[in-house]
Design a protein around this motif. Structure first.
Motif, mmCIF file in Angstrom:
data_model
loop_
_atom_site.group_PDB
_atom_site.id
_atom_site.type_symbol
_atom_site.label_atom_id
_atom_site.label_comp_id
_atom_site.label_asym_id
_atom_site.label_seq_id
_atom_site.Cartn_x
_atom_site.Cartn_y
_atom_site.Cartn_z
ATOM 1 N N ALA A 1 -27.398 17.321 -30.057
ATOM 2 C CA ALA A 1 -26.769 18.520 -30.627
ATOM 3 C C ALA A 1 -26.164 19.405 -29.546
ATOM 4 O O ALA A 1 -25.115 20.020 -29.746
ATOM 5 C CB ALA A 1 -27.787 19.304 -31.449
ATOM 6 N N LEU B 1 -24.522 27.994 -27.341
ATOM 7 C CA LEU B 1 -25.239 27.406 -28.477
ATOM 8 C C LEU B 1 -26.155 26.291 -27.980
ATOM 9 O O LEU B 1 -27.305 26.184 -28.418
ATOM 10 C CB LEU B 1 -24.255 26.858 -29.524
ATOM 11 N N LEU C 1 -30.178 26.203 -28.545
ATOM 12 C CA LEU C 1 -30.892 25.112 -29.217
ATOM 13 C C LEU C 1 -32.055 24.633 -28.353
ATOM 14 O O LEU C 1 -33.175 24.424 -28.844
ATOM 15 C CB LEU C 1 -29.927 23.944 -29.495
ATOM 16 N N HIS D 1 -34.900 31.983 -37.462
ATOM 17 C CA HIS D 1 -34.351 32.832 -38.527
ATOM 18 C C HIS D 1 -35.331 33.933 -38.946
ATOM 19 O O HIS D 1 -34.913 35.069 -39.194
ATOM 20 C CB HIS D 1 -33.925 31.973 -39.726
ATOM 21 N N GLU E 1 -27.648 37.812 -32.283
ATOM 22 C CA GLU E 1 -27.872 37.424 -33.682
ATOM 23 C C GLU E 1 -26.996 36.264 -34.120
ATOM 24 O O GLU E 1 -27.408 35.400 -34.885
ATOM 25 C CB GLU E 1 -27.575 38.601 -34.613
ATOM 26 N N GLN E 2 -25.734 36.267 -33.684
ATOM 27 C CA GLN E 2 -24.821 35.213 -34.141
ATOM 28 C C GLN E 2 -25.335 33.843 -33.727
ATOM 29 O O GLN E 2 -25.417 32.913 -34.542
ATOM 30 C CB GLN E 2 -23.429 35.431 -33.546
ATOM 31 N N LEU E 3 -25.692 33.725 -32.456
ATOM 32 C CA LEU E 3 -26.143 32.416 -31.985
ATOM 33 C C LEU E 3 -27.513 32.055 -32.547
ATOM 34 O O LEU E 3 -27.826 30.873 -32.725
ATOM 35 C CB LEU E 3 -26.115 32.358 -30.458
ATOM 36 N N LEU F 1 -28.508 32.787 -35.604
ATOM 37 C CA LEU F 1 -28.208 32.274 -36.947
ATOM 38 C C LEU F 1 -27.663 30.843 -36.871
ATOM 39 O O LEU F 1 -28.134 29.934 -37.572
ATOM 40 C CB LEU F 1 -27.199 33.219 -37.622
ATOM 41 N N LEU F 2 -26.704 30.630 -35.964
ATOM 42 C CA LEU F 2 -26.094 29.302 -35.841
ATOM 43 C C LEU F 2 -27.067 28.266 -35.296
ATOM 44 O O LEU F 2 -27.059 27.107 -35.716
ATOM 45 C CB LEU F 2 -24.866 29.373 -34.927
ATOM 46 N N ASP G 1 -29.269 27.130 -38.113
ATOM 47 C CA ASP G 1 -28.508 26.225 -38.986
ATOM 48 C C ASP G 1 -28.368 24.839 -38.348
ATOM 49 O O ASP G 1 -28.564 23.809 -39.003
ATOM 50 C CB ASP G 1 -27.104 26.786 -39.252
ATOM 51 N N ALA G 2 -28.012 24.836 -37.075
ATOM 52 C CA ALA G 2 -27.777 23.557 -36.390
ATOM 53 C C ALA G 2 -29.079 22.760 -36.261
ATOM 54 O O ALA G 2 -29.057 21.522 -36.300
ATOM 55 C CB ALA G 2 -27.146 23.795 -35.019
ATOM 56 N N ILE H 1 -31.510 22.771 -38.474
ATOM 57 C CA ILE H 1 -31.769 22.183 -39.798
ATOM 58 C C ILE H 1 -30.942 20.897 -39.944
ATOM 59 O O ILE H 1 -31.452 19.846 -40.362
ATOM 60 C CB ILE H 1 -31.413 23.173 -40.935
ATOM 61 N N VAL H 2 -29.677 20.995 -39.579
ATOM 62 C CA VAL H 2 -28.808 19.814 -39.674
ATOM 63 C C VAL H 2 -29.320 18.705 -38.756
ATOM 64 O O VAL H 2 -29.388 17.526 -39.153
ATOM 65 C CB VAL H 2 -27.355 20.189 -39.324
ATOM 66 N N PHE I 1 -32.181 16.502 -40.196
ATOM 67 C CA PHE I 1 -31.807 15.453 -41.144
ATOM 68 C C PHE I 1 -31.002 14.338 -40.455
ATOM 69 O O PHE I 1 -31.126 13.159 -40.790
ATOM 70 C CB PHE I 1 -31.055 16.054 -42.332
#
Lengths: 295, 295
Positions: free
Chosen positions: A23, A32, A36, A84, A108-110, A112-113, A116-117, A119-120, A123
């Motif tokens: 990722a 980002l 991560l 989150h 905050e922006q990173l 949130l992203l 999200d990343a 979670i993706v 999977f």
């Protein structure tokens, strides 16, 4: 649940490294990528992935890559939920795992992203491992893991109960904390061909203990001991076993729940060893001064 | 891409209804359930799921349930990204699809959780459809869809480029907008056994057109026409085809990109019909006053 592999890194840790390296690879926006990595390493106790792998091992094991991926996916989803939950619109927590929270460092922006990343990536990790082997167990694995994090039964629903004027307390606790433990034991059963329903019950018991232990930690531990602010249930007016039962009552309740968890280990080749692991792990849930009383 | 089914709801719309009904079911915290429904219905143009299904149909079709689930998963992920992008820490957008944005109605907490739950529901939907049929194509489907939304190539990465001091413009546009179009065409190819690499190129071309059309809409349309605030690229200082090329230059560029998209439709049974759909759909991207010029 004890490290599965005596030497080197356990399978879930290797799978976590692979997932984050993928990722946060060369094409990723650099900040980002760093966020991560920061959200996943170094980890906390890695209780959930260890539980997943211990269940698979107790059932005689499954495809090693898929087992590691399942455990890693659960941890990635746990990390996403922490990132989150710590954000200003929720707990506004400045610390996590003994260091500044993700939004404190990256904004905050990173945060949130990054959530999200993650979670993706969880999977994606499952799909990659199943694609390299036999995809037959992938649908069931997706189902039990998604149930533990989404709505109506998973972490997202658990957090969302905090936004309701009237809370169904049992659903709230099971969704917020129990669901990912259920996902961990159920995923371990899916990859090893175990009885998923029986193993879900173990996850439910352990999750229940963990919730009570977390309430006790919040009320009775030092922030330095658990790497995040304490006293938050009181501050946010959240329901808590300590607020309902008092500290001694909550510790006695936890002792009964740990006994129930030990009994809930289903028949399997490695039952005694797994029971011992459950008991040992439960001791680690508690503040040091209380560990002797409950386990 | 035109509705696939002449009568009744198209397959992706039924799959969206199933996915939201499952996530927002009886056990769900009521406000979260309402937020999930609000975020998905009524939809926008549903361009991406229609594209996915059109590609599958042009290749002779695949398992109907898996095709609908793939298209729905892509739309759920698109909806999740809209909910999160509209939040105060990003665009702070008060309107979306002609109604107040999710956080305006339900608050930031539920907007964050609804986005997370939609991401989970997307993958859950894929697993459920594959589990009811043949799971053989599930790993490849997970891979192409996850790539379109996560990091380093998907929407999360695209948004994260906005946080960087130096932006790789091509990567930014491809990840922010193109990636989910690529996922749509690639997923349509995966479910129907098409040549994934060739169909990815079509998605890339269409995504590129869409990005330029979106820049033109932001600069030249009325807010009432597109259901969200306009002039945002200027306000946020974002790179835009209109800022680089001027309005006429951007419209000419879009015309060339639409021609390239039409040429990029790979050889398949339904090629001519799909080319016509691509051309018609491209006209819908534009403000009414400019549609004649570009298509």
């Amino acid at each position: 649940m004890g490290k599965i592999e005596a030497q080197g890194l356990p399978g879930y840790e290797l799978a976590l490294q692979d997932a984050v390296a993928g990722a946060a690879g060369e094409a990723c926006p650099p900040q980002l990528g760093r966020a991560l990595h920061y959200a996943v390493f170094p980890g906390g106790a890695r209780v959930r992935p260890q539980l997943c792998m211990a269940v698979a091992a107790a059932n005689g094991g499954g495809d090693a890559a898929l087992t590691g991926a399942a455990a890693a996916a659960i941890e990635l989803l746990h990390c996403a939920s922490l990132v989150h939950d710590d954000m200003p619109c929720f707990d506004n927590a400045s610390e996590r795992r003994g260091k500044p929270s993700v939004h404190q460092v990256f904004g905050e922006q990173l945060a949130l992203l990054a959530g999200d990343a993650l979670i993706v990536a969880a999977f994606e990790t499952l799909g990659r491992a199943a694609g390299a082997g036999d995809p037959a167990r992938l649908p069931a694995l997706l189902a039990v893991i998604a149930e533990g994090v989404g709505a109506p039964h998973g972490i997202c629903a658990g957090q969302a109960w905090e936004c309701e004027p009237r809370v169904n307390l049992e659903r709230y606790h099971r969704a917020k904390t129990g669901a990912l433990f259920i996902a961990a034991t159920a995923a371990g059963a899916v990859v090893s061909g175990g009885d998923v329903a029986a193993w879900r019950r173990l996850g439910d018991c352990i999750g229940h203990s963990y919730q009570v232990a977390d309430d006790i930690l919040d009320a009775a531990a030092e922030a330095s001991e658990i790497g995040k602010p304490t006293g938050q249930d009181e501050v946010h007016g959240r329901p808590s076993a300590v607020r309902s039962l008092g500290l001694d009552g909550a510790v006695a309740h936890l002792k009964a729940l740990v006994d129930a968890s030990v009994e809930a280990v289903p028949p399997c080749a490695g039952r005694e060893q797994l029971q011992q692991l459950v008991r040992n792990q439960s001791r680690r849930f508690l503040p040091r001064g209380l560990a002797g009383q409950a386990a």
